[in-house]
Design a protein around this motif. Structure first.
Motif, mmCIF file in Angstrom:
data_model
loop_
_atom_site.group_PDB
_atom_site.id
_atom_site.type_symbol
_atom_site.label_atom_id
_atom_site.label_comp_id
_atom_site.label_asym_id
_atom_site.label_seq_id
_atom_site.Cartn_x
_atom_site.Cartn_y
_atom_site.Cartn_z
ATOM 1 N N ALA A 331 1.561 8.854 35.764
ATOM 2 C CA ALA A 331 2.359 9.789 34.970
ATOM 3 C C ALA A 331 1.486 10.922 34.428
ATOM 4 O O ALA A 331 1.867 12.097 34.478
ATOM 5 C CB ALA A 331 3.040 9.048 33.820
ATOM 6 N N GLN A 332 0.290 10.569 33.915
ATOM 7 C CA GLN A 332 -0.622 11.584 33.390
ATOM 8 C C GLN A 332 -1.083 12.524 34.494
ATOM 9 O O GLN A 332 -1.200 13.736 34.294
ATOM 10 C CB GLN A 332 -1.831 10.902 32.751
ATOM 11 N N LEU A 333 -1.339 11.959 35.676
ATOM 12 C CA LEU A 333 -1.791 12.786 36.797
ATOM 13 C C LEU A 333 -0.702 13.761 37.226
ATOM 14 O O LEU A 333 -0.986 14.924 37.549
ATOM 15 C CB LEU A 333 -2.188 11.887 37.967
ATOM 16 N N ALA A 334 0.560 13.291 37.232
ATOM 17 C CA ALA A 334 1.672 14.182 37.573
ATOM 18 C C ALA A 334 1.785 15.310 36.551
ATOM 19 O O ALA A 334 2.017 16.479 36.904
ATOM 20 C CB ALA A 334 2.974 13.393 37.646
ATOM 21 N N GLU A 335 1.622 14.975 35.270
ATOM 22 C CA GLU A 335 1.672 16.007 34.230
ATOM 23 C C GLU A 335 0.516 16.994 34.383
ATOM 24 O O GLU A 335 0.680 18.204 34.170
ATOM 25 C CB GLU A 335 1.632 15.354 32.844
ATOM 26 N N LEU A 336 -0.660 16.478 34.760
ATOM 27 C CA LEU A 336 -1.807 17.361 34.968
ATOM 28 C C LEU A 336 -1.537 18.326 36.123
ATOM 29 O O LEU A 336 -1.853 19.526 36.032
ATOM 30 C CB LEU A 336 -3.052 16.516 35.258
ATOM 31 N N GLY A 337 -0.923 17.824 37.209
ATOM 32 C CA GLY A 337 -0.578 18.695 38.327
ATOM 33 C C GLY A 337 0.422 19.760 37.930
ATOM 34 O O GLY A 337 0.289 20.938 38.300
ATOM 35 N N ASP A 338 1.459 19.371 37.164
ATOM 36 C CA ASP A 338 2.455 20.350 36.713
ATOM 37 C C ASP A 338 1.823 21.376 35.772
ATOM 38 O O ASP A 338 2.159 22.561 35.817
ATOM 39 C CB ASP A 338 3.613 19.637 36.012
ATOM 40 N N ALA A 339 0.918 20.907 34.900
ATOM 41 C CA ALA A 339 0.241 21.837 33.988
ATOM 42 C C ALA A 339 -0.629 22.817 34.767
ATOM 43 O O ALA A 339 -0.708 24.009 34.428
ATOM 44 C CB ALA A 339 -0.607 21.053 32.982
ATOM 45 N N ALA A 340 -1.292 22.339 35.818
ATOM 46 C CA ALA A 340 -2.106 23.234 36.653
ATOM 47 C C ALA A 340 -1.239 24.275 37.340
ATOM 48 O O ALA A 340 -1.610 25.453 37.443
ATOM 49 C CB ALA A 340 -2.883 22.423 37.684
ATOM 50 N N ALA A 341 -0.053 23.847 37.815
ATOM 51 C CA ALA A 341 0.867 24.795 38.453
ATOM 52 C C ALA A 341 1.339 25.850 37.452
ATOM 53 O O ALA A 341 1.414 27.047 37.768
ATOM 54 C CB ALA A 341 2.063 24.053 39.036
ATOM 55 N N ALA A 342 1.638 25.413 36.229
ATOM 56 C CA ALA A 342 2.064 26.364 35.195
ATOM 57 C C ALA A 342 0.937 27.333 34.850
ATOM 58 O O ALA A 342 1.165 28.532 34.650
ATOM 59 C CB ALA A 342 2.517 25.604 33.950
ATOM 60 N N ALA A 343 -0.303 26.822 34.791
ATOM 61 C CA ALA A 343 -1.450 27.683 34.491
ATOM 62 C C ALA A 343 -1.634 28.734 35.579
ATOM 63 O O ALA A 343 -1.923 29.909 35.287
ATOM 64 C CB ALA A 343 -2.720 26.845 34.353
ATOM 65 N N CYS A 344 -1.455 28.340 36.835
ATOM 66 C CA CYS A 344 -1.573 29.300 37.938
ATOM 67 C C CYS A 344 -0.478 30.358 37.867
ATOM 68 O O CYS A 344 -0.730 31.542 38.139
ATOM 69 C CB CYS A 344 -1.527 28.578 39.280
ATOM 70 N N ARG A 345 0.727 29.946 37.498
ATOM 71 C CA ARG A 345 1.807 30.922 37.372
ATOM 72 C C ARG A 345 1.520 31.912 36.245
ATOM 73 O O ARG A 345 1.738 33.122 36.400
ATOM 74 C CB ARG A 345 3.132 30.209 37.128
ATOM 75 N N GLU A 346 1.048 31.394 35.114
ATOM 76 C CA GLU A 346 0.745 32.277 33.990
ATOM 77 C C GLU A 346 -0.374 33.253 34.341
ATOM 78 O O GLU A 346 -0.360 34.416 33.920
ATOM 79 C CB GLU A 346 0.348 31.443 32.769
ATOM 80 N N ALA A 347 -1.341 32.786 35.127
ATOM 81 C CA ALA A 347 -2.450 33.645 35.513
ATOM 82 C C ALA A 347 -2.114 34.505 36.731
ATOM 83 O O ALA A 347 -2.947 35.298 37.175
ATOM 84 C CB ALA A 347 -3.678 32.790 35.817
ATOM 85 N N ARG A 348 -0.903 34.330 37.261
ATOM 86 C CA ARG A 348 -0.453 35.061 38.456
ATOM 87 C C ARG A 348 -1.411 34.840 39.627
ATOM 88 O O ARG A 348 -1.814 35.780 40.314
ATOM 89 C CB ARG A 348 -0.308 36.552 38.154
ATOM 90 N N LEU A 349 -1.732 33.564 39.822
ATOM 91 C CA LEU A 349 -2.611 33.166 40.918
ATOM 92 C C LEU A 349 -1.879 32.104 41.742
ATOM 93 O O LEU A 349 -1.933 30.920 41.432
ATOM 94 C CB LEU A 349 -3.927 32.597 40.376
ATOM 95 N N PRO A 350 -1.151 32.509 42.789
ATOM 96 C CA PRO A 350 -0.466 31.519 43.622
ATOM 97 C C PRO A 350 -1.472 30.534 44.206
ATOM 98 O O PRO A 350 -2.549 30.923 44.660
ATOM 99 C CB PRO A 350 0.181 32.365 44.727
ATOM 100 N N ALA A 351 -1.139 29.244 44.193
ATOM 101 C CA ALA A 351 -2.063 28.223 44.678
ATOM 102 C C ALA A 351 -1.284 27.016 45.167
ATOM 103 O O ALA A 351 -0.150 26.772 44.746
ATOM 104 C CB ALA A 351 -3.024 27.809 43.562
ATOM 105 N N LEU A 352 -1.905 26.272 46.085
ATOM 106 C CA LEU A 352 -1.370 24.986 46.511
ATOM 107 C C LEU A 352 -1.907 23.917 45.559
ATOM 108 O O LEU A 352 -3.115 23.820 45.347
ATOM 109 C CB LEU A 352 -1.812 24.653 47.934
ATOM 110 N N ILE A 353 -1.010 23.117 44.986
ATOM 111 C CA ILE A 353 -1.413 22.115 44.000
ATOM 112 C C ILE A 353 -0.676 20.823 44.288
ATOM 113 O O ILE A 353 0.550 20.788 44.318
ATOM 114 C CB ILE A 353 -1.083 22.590 42.562
ATOM 115 N N GLY A 354 -1.430 19.734 44.518
ATOM 116 C CA GLY A 354 -0.797 18.453 44.796
ATOM 117 C C GLY A 354 -1.790 17.318 44.630
ATOM 118 O O GLY A 354 -3.007 17.517 44.660
#
Length: 541
Positions: A331-354
């Motif tokens: 569960a924590q790892l899934a939240e970390l992945g979602d947080a990383a995706a949100a951080a990339c969106r905020e920084a306007r840096l498209p990335a593959l995250i999984g």
């Protein structure tokens, strides 16, 4: 599929009657739901549509207008065609009024020049229709079993699409509402060609019903999600117009995908799964051509071609005080992945995250032109640490120029993360040069010479602890980590100074060395660090 009028005319029982199409030749593709024999004029009200009417015409009127009305009524109720046996009412040909009315209303009109037992025609056609219906029932049963099993198993979108392709022989794709491809099965076609310009092409195909075929694009599209909560579209690429089986298949698959979404608990989002599939495919050499990986990434909105690529690995920091069970960690790892995706969106840096596995989240970041790796890393970690408060480490691999080299970059990032997670020092992110000796030892951990060195230095001590259940290895580590400051080491070990000094003396006897000698302590410290790298899958004592 139900037989057509043309299929009926090809039957031996019909061909023996020497059939001739005298009107509606362009409508012979009309489907025949049933065959109805009728020798009455007002038969239309008895029909429900799709019937092929057989008659000798014996009861039909002589008046041309009434004959035209008879044909018009058949066409109005949706009859698939009219077959008239000549020789009783109409001797050699049908009246022109009948033929003209059939042409005007688009009703296939056929004559039989020879006497033909109608019962043979009805038996032949009805047997074929029943066989088709039984086959449809078998196919429906197979679809029910396949997709019920997938639903119960909580199958991934990739598995669901794999079954769609297997059962239909057509490429199948799942996209989100932003027209980004979440999963696809190409059915053996070239991935790059299939996904080229996907978003633009997809936006131009917008049929209104929840399931509809767009003839211009050849796409069978069905909406995925509950009404009012739709979140994607399932698309089958069709070379020909899809049949009822394809439509049922698409709708059943869409239901399975929607159910899978509703059942997700503490799991990655579909976007994370799609990204993770691409990353693991690159790492496992699953793509014969790197361009396929680039095409799949482009379809989810992450351009890899022509960009410098940086791999990152995120790991949750280890906690000796409160270790997590497997479910909590996932569960924590899934939240970390979602947080990383949100951080990339905020920084306007498209990335593959999984997720890479149960311990690590992978990030493949295509660097925009003129953006330095350190700048991108700093920006992402600032956003990420604001959104995700649980301790973690972020490790970055070397920047590479193409998809072919991404695997090497990821392996480096994984090695850095494995080392950094054991003794994080508060850095925003870690790269291989930051790990210094610890990083070097980790890279050399599989070298037999390093293993022999560690065993030579620490073997007697490890054997002593194993035989007596002691903790002298931990005492040695505390002493060396304290810079050989005995007072500080005793405090960190929660021992009185006399008790700690006594343990140091025992260490010297076991190891046959002088712990006040700098070079001896250096060798022991290196051996301990090497030992940690060997035991990377176990927490440090």
């Amino acid at each position: 599929m139900l037989p057509t009028v043309a299929d009926v005319l090809a039957l031996d029982t019909v061909r023996r009657g020497n059939p001739q199409v005298v009107a509606g030749a362009d409508r012979l593709g009309s489907r025949v739901r049933w065959v109805h024999v009728g020798e009455v004029t007002d038969i239309a009200h008895l029909l429900r549509g799709g019937e092929l009417v057989l008659t000798t015409g014996i009861a039909l009127p002589d008046d041309p207008d009434q004959l035209a009305d008879y044909v018009a009524e058949l066409a109005t109720v949706g009859a698939s065609g009219l077959i008239v046996e000549l020789g009783r009412k109409f001797i050699k040909e049908l009246p022109r009024a009948v033929i003209n009315a059939a042409e005007a209303h688009g009703l296939p009109l056929v004559t039989l020049a020879m006497e033909t037992p109608f019962v043979q025609i009805t038996e032949s056609v009805h047997a074929r229709i029943i066989d088709i219906q039984l086959e449809e029932l078998r196919a429906s049963k197979q679809l029910h079993e396949v997709f019920t099993e997938l639903s119960v198993e909580g199958a991934s979108p990739a598995r669901v699409l794999g079954q769609v392709t297997r059962l239909s022989g057509r490429p199948a794709l799942l996209e989100n509402l932003a027209h980004q491809v979440l999963a696809c099965d190409t059915a053996g076609r070239d991935t790059g060609t299939l996904l080229a310009g996907w978003e633009t092409r997809s936006r131009s195909v917008a049929p209104q019903p929840r399931t509809a075929y767009d003839a211009a694009s050849g796409w069978l599209v069905t909406i995925v999600g509950a009404r009012g909560q739709d979140w994607g579209r399932l698309i089958l690429l069709c070379d020909t117009e899809p049949g009822p089986h394809d439509i049922v298949l698409a709708e059943r698959a869409a239901t399975t995908l929607a159910l899978g979404r509703l059942l997700e608990r503490h799991q990655e989002s579909l976007e994370r799964q799609a990204h993770g599939t691409i990353i693991t495919g690159i790492l496992a050499h699953a793509y014969a051509d790197p361009e396929e990986a680039a095409a799949r990434a482009r379809a989810v909105g992450v351009p890899l071609t022509g960009r410098r690529l940086m791999s990152m690995v995120l790991r949750l920091a280890e906690s000796a005080e409160k270790p997590m069970d497997s479910q909590e960690q996932l569960a924590q790892l899934a939240e970390l992945g979602d947080a990383a995706a949100a951080a990339c969106r905020e920084a306007r840096l498209p990335a593959l995250i999984g997720a890479l596995d149960q311990n690590r989240v992978g990030v493949l970041l295509p660097l925009p032109p003129r953006v330095l790796p350190e700048s991108a890393l700093t920006t992402l970690t600032d956003h990420l640490r604001t959104a995700f408060t649980t301790p973690f480490v972020l490790a970055a691999g070397s920047v590479v120029e193409s998809v072919r080299d991404v695997r090497r970059s990821f392996l480096e990032a994984e090695q850095v993360a494995d080392v950094a997670v054991r003794q994080p020092d508060g850095r925003a992110f870690y790269r291989l040069p930051d790990l210094r000796l610890r990083g070097l030892l980790h890279l050399l951990r599989d070298d037999a010479r390093l293993q022999t060195f560690a065993e030579r230095e620490l073997g007697p001590l490890l054997a002593h602890d194993a035989q007596r259940g002691g903790d002298l290895t931990s005492i040695l580590r505390v002493y060396l980590n304290a810079g050989r400051n005995k007072a500080l080491a005793a405090q960190r070990a929660h021992l009185s100074r006399p008790a700690f000094y006594d343990r140091l003396h025992r260490l010297e006897r076991i190891l046959d060395t002088d712990l006040d000698d700098v070079e001896s302590c250096l060798s022991l410290h290196v051996a301990l660090l090497a030992l940690e790298s060997f035991r990377r899958d176990n927490p440090r004592p």
